[in-house]
Design a protein around this motif. Structure first.
Motif, PDB file in Angstrom:
ATOM      1  N   ARG D  45     -22.244  14.353   3.817  1.00 22.55           N
ATOM      2  CA  ARG D  45     -21.992  12.999   3.247  1.00 22.55           C
ATOM      3  C   ARG D  45     -20.978  12.166   4.128  1.00 22.55           C
ATOM      4  O   ARG D  45     -19.935  13.338   4.699  1.00 22.55           O
ATOM      5  N   GLU D  46     -21.139  11.397   4.990  1.00 21.23           N
ATOM      6  CA  GLU D  46     -19.798  10.653   5.494  1.00 21.23           C
ATOM      7  C   GLU D  46     -19.351  10.143   4.386  1.00 21.23           C
ATOM      8  O   GLU D  46     -20.278   8.554   4.168  1.00 21.23           O
ATOM      9  N   ILE D  47     -17.923   8.960   4.910  1.00 19.02           N
ATOM     10  CA  ILE D  47     -17.506   7.673   3.778  1.00 19.02           C
ATOM     11  C   ILE D  47     -16.813   7.064   5.651  1.00 19.02           C
ATOM     12  O   ILE D  47     -16.054   7.975   6.311  1.00 19.02           O
ATOM     13  N   ASP D  48     -16.849   5.924   5.698  1.00 13.60           N
ATOM     14  CA  ASP D  48     -16.393   5.021   6.577  1.00 13.60           C
ATOM     15  C   ASP D  48     -14.746   4.493   5.784  1.00 13.60           C
ATOM     16  O   ASP D  48     -14.787   3.335   4.687  1.00 13.60           O
ATOM     17  N   ALA D  49     -14.048   4.903   6.595  1.00 16.61           N
ATOM     18  CA  ALA D  49     -12.694   4.495   5.612  1.00 16.61           C
ATOM     19  C   ALA D  49     -11.370   3.728   6.659  1.00 16.61           C
ATOM     20  O   ALA D  49     -10.622   3.201   6.815  1.00 16.61           O
ATOM     21  N   THR D  50     -12.753   3.111   7.476  1.00 14.88           N
ATOM     22  CA  THR D  50     -11.799   2.552   8.613  1.00 14.88           C
ATOM     23  C   THR D  50     -11.177   0.753   7.817  1.00 14.88           C
ATOM     24  O   THR D  50     -11.785   0.364   6.900  1.00 14.88           O
ATOM     25  N   GLY D  51      -9.966   0.826   7.819  1.00 13.33           N
ATOM     26  CA  GLY D  51      -9.176  -0.003   7.585  1.00 13.33           C
ATOM     27  C   GLY D  51      -8.547   0.483   6.016  1.00 13.33           C
ATOM     28  O   GLY D  51      -7.724  -0.227   5.428  1.00 13.33           O
ATOM     29  N   SER D  52      -8.576   1.825   5.735  1.00 16.89           N
ATOM     30  CA  SER D  52      -8.670   1.999   4.797  1.00 16.89           C
ATOM     31  C   SER D  52      -7.189   3.252   5.512  1.00 16.89           C
ATOM     32  O   SER D  52      -7.238   3.940   5.605  1.00 16.89           O
ATOM     33  N   LEU D  53      -6.375   3.614   4.128  1.00 18.64           N
ATOM     34  CA  LEU D  53      -5.557   4.688   3.883  1.00 18.64           C
ATOM     35  C   LEU D  53      -5.820   5.310   3.658  1.00 18.64           C
ATOM     36  O   LEU D  53      -6.340   5.484   2.218  1.00 18.64           O
ATOM     37  N   VAL D  54      -5.701   6.780   4.583  1.00 18.54           N
ATOM     38  CA  VAL D  54      -6.354   8.171   3.450  1.00 18.54           C
ATOM     39  C   VAL D  54      -4.812   9.306   2.641  1.00 18.54           C
ATOM     40  O   VAL D  54      -4.044   9.079   3.445  1.00 18.54           O
ATOM     41  N   LEU D  55      -5.251   8.957   2.033  1.00 18.89           N
ATOM     42  CA  LEU D  55      -3.576   9.689   0.640  1.00 18.89           C
ATOM     43  C   LEU D  55      -4.019  10.631   0.148  1.00 18.89           C
ATOM     44  O   LEU D  55      -4.813  11.294  -0.450  1.00 18.89           O
ATOM     45  N   PRO D  56      -3.450  11.684   0.250  1.00 17.26           N
ATOM     46  CA  PRO D  56      -3.095  13.165  -0.552  1.00 17.26           C
ATOM     47  C   PRO D  56      -3.308  12.501  -1.699  1.00 17.26           C
ATOM     48  O   PRO D  56      -2.215  11.604  -2.517  1.00 17.26           O
TER      49      PRO D  56
END
Lengths: 471, 471, 471, 471
Positions: D45-56
């Protein structure tokens, strides 16, 4: 021009903010005038005070005369107690009056009023102490009555639940609110009840009841926590407040931080915290007798207290005089170790000379500062100023002539009705030669000449502007 | 028993730590005694002070009488200046004596000593000011001589390099070391020279020379930085020190933080900082005349200064009286804007009544505090106590009878030789009716009756124990 | 999926806020990824870091490579200096670039840019230093150019007037205003010029030129005063600021008090202040060589600095590396005592291992804190983050593999071109085995394998939000 | 090389001390690696997080799921509660476990362990709470067992005597001593019991039971006093401690003053104190529902709390989620006014997006700071780090993908089982799109896809060095 009753000539008159040479004339109970030498004719009695200091009489802010506590009644009565006081230069005492169970606080104040009125040779007023806070409405009514009676000081205990003295925070808060309304002072014996009391139990239940465990039963933070709490409530209510017998460096710091904000929150300490430390509890005899609350502390606390006096952080001095004799203390100790010893010890006599010797002569504090904390500040806090607390025309002639070169060994021999004192054997340089209360000479060149009943109740009238001038 | 020269009857005698009703008897130049009413016969002259306050004479810690500065010489001479002072209740002034180029500082002190001795009607002493620090050996010698002469105060400027007053840190440090040895006081005009001077140039070079830019030329941090530096050096050297005309809240905070450590580092402010703010510089006329250093500040500074007085953080008050007339100020302004205006303005007359009205009547400070900062503290700082600064037997009879209900409109009409004052039009309630210097009545029920030469130089003798009692 | 250039396996990867086991893969000059063990195939080169710490490369914030000072030129060139750095785990240095008289500051920066670009084997950037502040317009223009060039740090000296470095307060204030506009950092060498310089002259003129007088020539308050002033100006201007080589407990306290207000005012110290005290100046040899500015201090300062690091009050560490050899130091000393000795000494190599040994192993600070002050914080302050200062994908592969059990005797034998070091003979436990800069292995299992020109100028780009995250 | 289960590509990975672009690969329950874009092949599975923040993932430090209190049981069960949490980005909760009368604390912890284990979809651990402190020996034993079980946090109440939660100071002191031994954390609900409880009674008995009196029932000093006391005991015992749901400016100041001394004494606040003030209690409906303890405060408190977060004085954020519905609240209110309303309200869902919107977007705090207080610091305090609290290889794949531009109206519609929230109608900009717990996607592009039982108990293991790194 009338003749004076008494003239004290050529002394160094000590004010709270400076000294000057002069003669003091007394007429009746009051100071009639203060003069440059040579400006007054004569008097019935003249005292040559050349070479001596002339001080306003000491006001002891903290005594327990004829107040039983923890089941023990001191042998010393008002006459003996006030004689001991006068020898040391104390001319007024503020004595505890603790509400008896089932009675009104005012009953106890009136009882003391009568007893002291007929027995005391020095002047007096009281700190009211409630033991029953359940009905706050009654408490408020009694406070109003107490203030009208001329007792503007209420003492609150944050500990001693077993002795019925403990006020919970809500009670203390309400009492502060009420006293704020009347402009009186709330003094607090500040120790954390919950920990302070159970720490003792805990030590006792593991057999640690030797006197050396006494300071461990009440470590510094027990006091510091309560002081912090008291100061916060005082700030919240705006009441005039002070902490009695502050013994810890932390306590001084906390109170000072509030004082710096301009709040009327003050600090009292006792001379014994300025001279003795907790190594005493290792010793047999004195280590047991000197089980008091709070306990003696460390050198660092002692030094911080002296510094606090010098830096205007500690404002008054009380003896916490509690004239328990050795016998009952030792008996209780034999049974239950420190748990069995009623807290308290004598000290009404030594304060002035000890502090002069250890404070002024050593340069730790100025002579003016000594006078502030022993006389002026207490008078202002408890509504006695300028009748008491200052050498000025119109003030009561409460005067101590103090020979700064007189050497004296302190000890029980100076006392009536006491068989020990923690000051035993201390040599002081500087001692009162004459103690005069409202013109009456109680100590005359070292000889006690007072009588039961010489003393009077001095009603306190608060003046908030004077409170603002306390340093 | 001799007859007295003067008795002041039935006033409220104001002490620095409390007041009491009484009569004051003067004999010759001194107070002979203080009495309860009815205890003295008669005097050549009697004044009924019923309803009035009887205060120790004000000591103005900061005046520039007959001291040219920035090329401008005040028109007012010692006689006029001291008359203005007396009307306002000032009985002693501490005047600047600034070393003339190429001469010794002591030359200038002696010159003032002569001038004031023959012209002043109030008493006086000086603050020495060096303009030449190059030879520190000479500076040290002059300091020793100045102390021997009875001038125990040296003023240092951290700014005014163009006016030859600037002392660099090394000079200030050495002067402090030397004064520490002698026990004298170092007062500092504290503004950052480098920024303070160049900020003005910078504003000027961009055409911002309107009076409204004056406060921007000397923002708060200019003062705060210098105060911080001064306090650090004073701490390092242990010298008695104070900052003159403190104007900023930051300044009070910094000085207070050192004071709390028990160091003899004090704060002076001026009454104009307690009553006026920098919005004045928007106005024509007064906005130009009132270009002074430091400039008037914001409301928050004003309030912090009042609080500082109330909390014993600000210890003395000086007028910074500099009697420049409108003419030369406006002339300079027309040429170069604020850069052309000699800094300084009058104020020797209004301080006591303004502060009574705005401080005591409003409840901001107590009457006792007013007396401390205007009289007792200056006397202690500059070695005049207890000769000055207190109403006590043996002290100089420097007395102000002050009617607390007397209304007065302040303004130039009260002055001699002045054509403006920042207080113009302010209504006060409370004003001196009599000003007495060493027994001589200079102002008698509002009328000036003094003469040139009534005043004397009062040598200062430092007592470090008295410095410790300053609050 | 491409093959990696380098994989470092099984080390403990040290982050500024926590550590974790993992593998680091490098591709070209950057970190390509960080993995759990076992998730990546292979690489051209693999290093087994089992048992080792994997740290982000150290950024030395304070070096003087190829910078003559006080007439003395270090023998060490950029190649030697950067080799010495790499051996100790330093991968980037921020070197002083001091404007030459009569030239532009940018000339010197470009000169260093060229020299270091061809000679350095580690990465670099600079601190610009003006020697000519007369024309503030030019200064402002140069600052703008410097910022555009990628040098976001300006260093200011409050002392060294004879060496042409001294900035008066007005210059410092203006420079701060300008740097605030650009978002850069102003670092200050903070010592009171006036006292600092003349105290030396004063000692010298009384013959006190032995090295033991060196600390007396620059007592603590010389630094504390200047720090206080610098912090006040930084607060006023709002600029990002820090004090370099803070050596005194007072300095830490002052800076900390501003930091607590949320201001971007930081504190740098040097490892030698954490390990040595001023008793060294009694010794022959090292006592002379180690004449540096500020001097070594007392035990209490040392402990306060360690505490400051632990409590987030000291944020960065710089070596103040100045590679002067014994010869010229001793020669100058023979002639003029401490007055003749150029200030400065080596230290670029020992910081990391000394601080690991004396800080982390002793429990004074955490490993994470060590990484913050040696790598992350400098990177954020000087605009290098996240390219430098962190081990993260996309960051430059500046990596130190550090064996925490490797014992090493510190000393000159580790250096090129140095014949002494104050660390001589100190045994550390923990030393770098590999130092990697942008993927290139400069130190490989202890052997230096770098080349002149391996290093690059890394332009700094300020991000104020990152400055806010500095602890 | 194995294929990954999940790759999140092109997001901005948010660390507690800096951000960087990169891809995160997940394998099983853990993060396998973090890469520069383009360095990894593929995943199931791949998620495109372009433009998003990836937070703990957020760790909510303060929830009351399935915990009845004051006689009221929330309708929401573990499944509903954890679903609500996940939608808001919470991946782990630390839930209260309050000892049932007559049972052991561990019974309740085990009960929750079972319930949550089968019903929760997010991970969890607990705060143990004793209701019976009578036998301190048992308390100590239970603490040891709790620590072994992996629950390193004990919560103490200084109030709620009627609800059986109150610990007197002695109990708190002993619990702190014991927790110090084990290295765990003591959290305290700090309000003065005596005044806090009786003030309510007092208001009630004078008929002041409208919601508008609620803040008057618990004025600031009620909290400040208790915080001061708690901090003093924590200092005395040396324990790791924190105050839960700090609401007052005074509270922040006090805790900060201890933190500055380097002590492990921390401050938690709740998002609702950062957004709402006590004017809400004038309103019908929400004014009643939002009766919570402590009450909402004034603007000055709110601002001090934000400042406290920004200045590292407030270290963690808890929702104090208590899912009481309107009905029972209104019913109780109708009967007894504020005295009849169970304290508590929902908030598990809104914290992250509200604080991002109101904190990060406004510039009050940095994004890094948000991550510290919502994830890293809680993980370190409760022994979950580095398994939780950070995005690093080997850590649990607890990840929130957060679209900073996603607009959302907050309100009850987002909740399951709740019919009100104080955040009703607030528009946020920034909301989670995906919430992943140990690799399992619970919220997938906004849709909830979790299941009861997805969550696991995560045992806490304290590491004091990590506690030292908390900011």
């Amino acid at each position: 021009m009338e003749e004076f009753d008494l003239i004290i000539r050529n002394g160094l008159i000590v004010g709270s903010h400076g000294c000057y040479a002069g003669d003091i004339a007394v007429s009746g109970e009051q100071i009639a005038g203060i003069f440059k030498a040579g400006f007054i004719g004569k008097a019935h009695r003249e005292i040559d005070a050349t070479g001596s200091l002339v001080l306003p009489g000491v006001i002891d802010t903290h005594t327990h005369i004829e107040e039983p506590f923890q089941g023990l009644t001191p042998l010393e009565d008002w006459t003996a107690g006030s004689r001991n006081a006068a020898i040391g230069g104390v001319t007024t005492t503020l004595n505890f009056s603790i509400q008896d169970p089932g009675k009104n606080l005012m009953d106890k104040i009136r009882e003391h009023f009568e007893r002291a009125g007929s027995l005391s040779c020095i002047d007096f007023n009281f700190h009211g102490v409630f033991t029953d806070y359940k009905d706050l409405g009654s408490v408020r009514k009694e406070i109003a009555e107490m203030m009208r009676f001329g007792v503007p000081s209420l003492k609150v205990f944050t500990i001693y639940s077993a002795d019925g003295l403990y006020a919970d925070d809500w009670s203390m808060y309400n009492v502060m609110m009420e006293m704020k309304k009347h402009g009186g002072f709330v003094g607090v014996h500040a120790e954390n009840m919950s920990i302070g009391e159970q720490m003792q139990q805990s030590l006792a239940s593991s057999g640690k009841i030797h006197s050396r465990y006494w300071p461990m039963a009440k470590p510094n933070f027990i006091e510091a926590e309560a002081i912090s709490r008291v100061a916060m409530l005082a700030q919240e209510t705006g009441v005039n407040a002070y902490v009695v017998h502050t013994s810890t460096r932390e306590g001084v710091e906390i109170l000072s931080s509030y004082r710096r904000k301009g709040l009327p929150i003050f600090c009292e300490t006792c001379p014994h915290f300025l001279f003795f430390t907790d190594d005493i509890y290792e010793k047999p005899g004195i280590g047991v007798w000197q089980i008091i609350s709070p306990p003696l502390r460390k050198e660092a606390d002692k030094e911080r207290l002296w510094q606090g006096i010098n830096r205007n952080e500690v404002s008054i001095i009380g003896s916490d005089h509690n004239a328990y004799q050795k016998g009952p203390k030792e008996k209780g100790y034999a049974e239950k170790g420190f748990m069995g010893v009623s807290n308290g010890g004598p000290g009404i006599l030594e304060g002035l000379s000890a502090m002069y010797t250890g404070g002024v002569r050593t340069g730790r504090i100025t002579l003016e500062r000594l006078t502030q904390i022993t006389s002026e500040n207490p008078a202002k806090m408890f509504g006695l100023y300028p009748r008491k607390g200052v050498l000025a025309p119109g003030s009561d002639a409460d005067i101590v002539i103090f020979d700064p070169e007189k050497k004296q060994i302190l000890g029980q021999h100076l006392y009536e009705s006491m068989d020990w004192t923690v000051y035993e054997g201390m040599e002081v340089c500087g001692f009162p030669t004459h103690t005069i209360v409202r013109g009456k000479i109680l100590v005359d060149d070292g000889d006690f000449s007072g009588n039961a009943g010489d003393g009077k109740f001095i009603p306190g009238k608060m003046d908030q502007n004077l409170v603002r001038t306390i340093v």
